[in-house]
Design a protein around this motif. Structure first.
Motif, PDB file in Angstrom:
ATOM      1  N   VAL A 118       9.481 -41.930   4.094  1.00 17.35           N
ATOM      2  CA  VAL A 118      10.634 -41.218   4.667  1.00 17.35           C
ATOM      3  C   VAL A 118      10.228 -39.809   5.088  1.00 17.35           C
ATOM      4  N   VAL A 119       9.200 -39.243   4.442  1.00 22.37           N
ATOM      5  CA  VAL A 119       8.780 -37.879   4.761  1.00 22.37           C
ATOM      6  C   VAL A 119       8.093 -37.794   6.118  1.00 22.37           C
ATOM      7  N   GLU A 120       7.772 -38.958   6.732  1.00 25.37           N
ATOM      8  CA  GLU A 120       7.168 -38.961   8.056  1.00 25.37           C
ATOM      9  C   GLU A 120       8.198 -38.904   9.176  1.00 25.37           C
ATOM     10  N   LEU A 121       9.467 -39.035   8.847  1.00 23.21           N
ATOM     11  CA  LEU A 121      10.481 -39.054   9.894  1.00 23.21           C
ATOM     12  C   LEU A 121      10.467 -37.745  10.673  1.00 23.21           C
ATOM     13  N   PRO A 122      10.375 -37.819  11.995  1.00 20.21           N
ATOM     14  CA  PRO A 122      10.330 -36.608  12.823  1.00 20.21           C
ATOM     15  C   PRO A 122      11.698 -35.971  12.970  1.00 20.21           C
ATOM     16  N   PHE A 123      11.688 -34.701  13.319  1.00 22.70           N
ATOM     17  CA  PHE A 123      12.896 -33.945  13.652  1.00 22.70           C
ATOM     18  C   PHE A 123      13.828 -33.721  12.464  1.00 22.70           C
ATOM     19  N   GLU A 124      13.339 -33.863  11.226  1.00 20.01           N
ATOM     20  CA  GLU A 124      14.198 -33.695  10.058  1.00 20.01           C
ATOM     21  C   GLU A 124      14.147 -32.264   9.514  1.00 20.01           C
ATOM     22  N   THR A 125      12.970 -31.662   9.447  1.00 18.85           N
ATOM     23  CA  THR A 125      12.835 -30.281   8.983  1.00 18.85           C
ATOM     24  C   THR A 125      11.560 -29.681   9.558  1.00 18.85           C
ATOM     25  N   ARG A 126      11.610 -28.385   9.824  1.00 20.87           N
ATOM     26  CA  ARG A 126      10.432 -27.660  10.297  1.00 20.87           C
ATOM     27  C   ARG A 126       9.839 -26.803   9.182  1.00 20.87           C
ATOM     28  N   ASN A 127      10.259 -27.064   7.954  1.00 19.73           N
ATOM     29  CA  ASN A 127       9.840 -26.255   6.821  1.00 19.73           C
ATOM     30  C   ASN A 127       9.059 -27.117   5.825  1.00 19.73           C
ATOM     31  N   PRO A 128       7.718 -26.986   5.764  1.00 19.77           N
ATOM     32  CA  PRO A 128       6.926 -27.806   4.835  1.00 19.77           C
ATOM     33  C   PRO A 128       7.274 -27.585   3.366  1.00 19.77           C
ATOM     34  N   GLU A 129       7.677 -26.368   3.012  1.00 17.05           N
ATOM     35  CA  GLU A 129       8.070 -26.129   1.626  1.00 17.05           C
ATOM     36  C   GLU A 129       9.293 -26.968   1.267  1.00 17.05           C
ATOM     37  N   VAL A 130      10.263 -26.994   2.149  1.00 18.37           N
ATOM     38  CA  VAL A 130      11.477 -27.784   1.931  1.00 18.37           C
ATOM     39  C   VAL A 130      11.130 -29.270   1.842  1.00 18.37           C
ATOM     40  N   GLN A 131      10.237 -29.720   2.722  1.00 20.48           N
ATOM     41  CA  GLN A 131       9.829 -31.123   2.690  1.00 20.48           C
ATOM     42  C   GLN A 131       9.213 -31.486   1.343  1.00 20.48           C
ATOM     43  N   MET A 132       8.353 -30.623   0.812  1.00 18.76           N
ATOM     44  CA  MET A 132       7.700 -30.919  -0.470  1.00 18.76           C
ATOM     45  C   MET A 132       8.687 -30.892  -1.631  1.00 18.76           C
ATOM     46  N   ARG A 133       9.633 -29.978  -1.597  1.00 24.63           N
ATOM     47  CA  ARG A 133      10.672 -29.984  -2.631  1.00 24.63           C
ATOM     48  C   ARG A 133      11.456 -31.297  -2.592  1.00 24.63           C
ATOM     49  N   ALA A 134      11.681 -31.791  -1.389  1.00 24.18           N
ATOM     50  CA  ALA A 134      12.408 -33.053  -1.252  1.00 24.18           C
ATOM     51  C   ALA A 134      11.597 -34.214  -1.819  1.00 24.18           C
ATOM     52  N   ILE A 135      10.278 -34.194  -1.618  1.00 26.67           N
ATOM     53  CA  ILE A 135       9.415 -35.235  -2.177  1.00 26.67           C
ATOM     54  C   ILE A 135       9.541 -35.263  -3.695  1.00 26.67           C
ATOM     55  N   GLU A 136       9.515 -34.093  -4.311  1.00 28.90           N
ATOM     56  CA  GLU A 136       9.635 -33.999  -5.770  1.00 28.90           C
ATOM     57  C   GLU A 136      11.013 -34.442  -6.250  1.00 28.90           C
ATOM     58  N   ARG A 137      12.044 -33.976  -5.581  1.00 28.67           N
ATOM     59  CA  ARG A 137      13.395 -34.261  -6.053  1.00 28.67           C
ATOM     60  C   ARG A 137      13.783 -35.720  -5.841  1.00 28.67           C
ATOM     61  N   LEU A 138      13.331 -36.324  -4.772  1.00 29.66           N
ATOM     62  CA  LEU A 138      13.615 -37.746  -4.570  1.00 29.66           C
ATOM     63  C   LEU A 138      13.063 -38.581  -5.717  1.00 29.66           C
ATOM     64  N   TYR A 139      11.914 -38.183  -6.223  1.00 30.17           N
ATOM     65  CA  TYR A 139      11.284 -38.892  -7.339  1.00 30.17           C
ATOM     66  C   TYR A 139      12.176 -38.871  -8.578  1.00 30.17           C
ATOM     67  N   GLU A 140      12.920 -37.800  -8.746  1.00 23.27           N
ATOM     68  CA  GLU A 140      13.794 -37.652  -9.909  1.00 23.27           C
ATOM     69  C   GLU A 140      15.222 -38.124  -9.643  1.00 23.27           C
ATOM     70  N   GLU A 141      15.655 -38.070  -8.394  1.00 21.49           N
ATOM     71  CA  GLU A 141      17.083 -38.252  -8.109  1.00 21.49           C
ATOM     72  C   GLU A 141      17.438 -39.566  -7.431  1.00 21.49           C
ATOM     73  N   ASN A 142      16.453 -40.276  -6.865  1.00 22.81           N
ATOM     74  CA  ASN A 142      16.780 -41.506  -6.144  1.00 22.81           C
ATOM     75  C   ASN A 142      16.024 -42.685  -6.752  1.00 22.81           C
TER      76      ASN A 142
END
Length: 370
Positions: A118-142
């Motif tokens: 899902v992190v490969e989806l284009p046009f979702e965010t231009r912020n790599p820090e935000v993307q990495m936080r999402a990777i971590e949180r998805l692991y805990e929240e989904n």
């Protein structure tokens, strides 16, 4: 493949406390209270990245911190450039004991960690820090996202950034029309997006781009960020760099064999997790340093920078329909992919409010007044 020593469950070579040197120091460092000392571990980490890449530098900082926090009780040895196993084997190698920990790129994870893509989806965010936080949180929240990791027997430790997608070409790109009919090296979901733009995506390893560009085999490349260019010699031979508006397009993660991790003393587990908490900051710092190098080299070579018009980017996103295609593809395979996408977007929105990080490509273009 190099011969391996006898290994305990999970693959780590483990020495008894009696045979290890300096275990008293290790015990003091982690504050053991039980009688005796834990075993000493040597973890073998496989990566497809070169030793000079920002991702390898970030992983080495983590390895060094793990060693310090455990007083030498846990040593992480990095095996670079697929010298241990191939990039597409990283997850399975971590599971079957050929490696203990691994860098797993989303571009190689479609069959093993499908929801991670899902992190490969284009046009979702231009912020790599935000993307990495999402990777971590998805692991805990989904739960759907987490199930892939649990099924494969690996634990997520921390993500590594790749930055935002850039397009490097031999000819100037002012708009999407200039990409139509061109042959562009691309990978992952970016390949589908390039198809929607009328380009011909070409699959090739990053190490082959330099020669292919020089010989005119391809007209350009993408699925790379600014910080990647020095590693492959591309920041000195790319005359035109375009920000296509795709944003964060991929990422890597560091995983460890779950059974091995669970078998380690609690103090060692805590040390590894504590070191992993610095993974994002280390990754951004190393990516920023190589991004600065790339910017200086591109500027010195006279490279021109452009950005695609916002209205074209919006129309491109709509036409590509990458997110809906991703959901449909994986729901056909039994995943609750919609919940993963919804949570990914929710977390991006939440994390974006707390982050002022600027990716190296945007920083370079802003600094040059482009």
């Amino acid at each position: 493949m190099r011969p391996r020593a006898n290994r305990p469950r999970g693959g780590a070579r483990r020495l008894t406390a009696a045979a290890a040197t300096g275990t008293a120091l290790a015990a003091a460092a982690v504050g053991l209270t039980a009688c005796g000392t834990p075993d000493t571990y040597v973890l073998h980490y496989t990566t497809y990245s070169s030793p000079t890449s920002d991702q390898s530098r970030a992983a080495q900082r983590w390895a060094d911190e793990v060693g310090e926090r455990t007083g030498g009780g846990v040593t992480v040895r990095l095996h670079y450039s697929e010298s241990l196993v191939g990039a597409d084997e990283s997850v399975q190698a971590t599971l079957d004991g050929r490696a203990d920990a691994a860098q797993v790129g989303s571009i190689y994870a479609a069959s093993d960690l499908s929801m991670f893509t899902v992190v490969e989806l284009p046009f979702e965010t231009r912020n790599p820090e935000v993307q990495m936080r999402a990777i971590e949180r998805l692991y805990e929240e989904n739960a759907t996202y987490r199930e892939d990791f649990d099924r494969q027997g690996v634990r997520l430790l921390f993500p590594l950034p790749l930055g935002v997608n850039a397009i490097g070409t031999r000819e100037k790109v002012d708009g999407l029309e200039d990409l139509r009919g061109t042959s562009i090296r691309a990978g992952g979901l970016t390949s589908e997006v390039m198809l929607a733009a009328g380009a011909n995506p070409v699959a090739m390893t990053a190490t082959d781009i330099y020669e292919s560009m020089t010989r005119g085999v391809v007209d350009g490349y993408t699925s790379l960020a600014l910080a990647n260019l020095p590693t492959f010699g591309l920041s000195e031979n790319t005359p035109h760099i375009t920000d296509p508006g795709i944003g964060a397009y991929s990422s890597s993660i560091v995983v460890v064999n779950e059974d091995l991790f669970d078998s380690m003393p609690g103090e060692y587990q805590e040390a590894m997790l504590s070191a992993s908490e610095n993974g994002i900051a280390n990754g951004l710092e190393e990516m920023g340093a190589l991004g600065d190098t790339a910017c200086e080299e591109l500027t010195a070579s006279g490279a021109e920078f452009t950005s695609l018009p916002e209205d074209e980017v919006s129309a491109w996103k709509e036409e590509a329909g990458a997110a809906e295609q991703w959901v449909a593809r994986y729901e056909e395979r039994g995943y609750d992919a919609r919940s993963v996408l919804d949570d990914y977007r929710r977390i991006i929105e939440e994390e974006s409010a707390d982050s002022d990080y600027t990716a190296p490509l945007a920083e370079c273009m802003e600094g040059a007044g482009r």
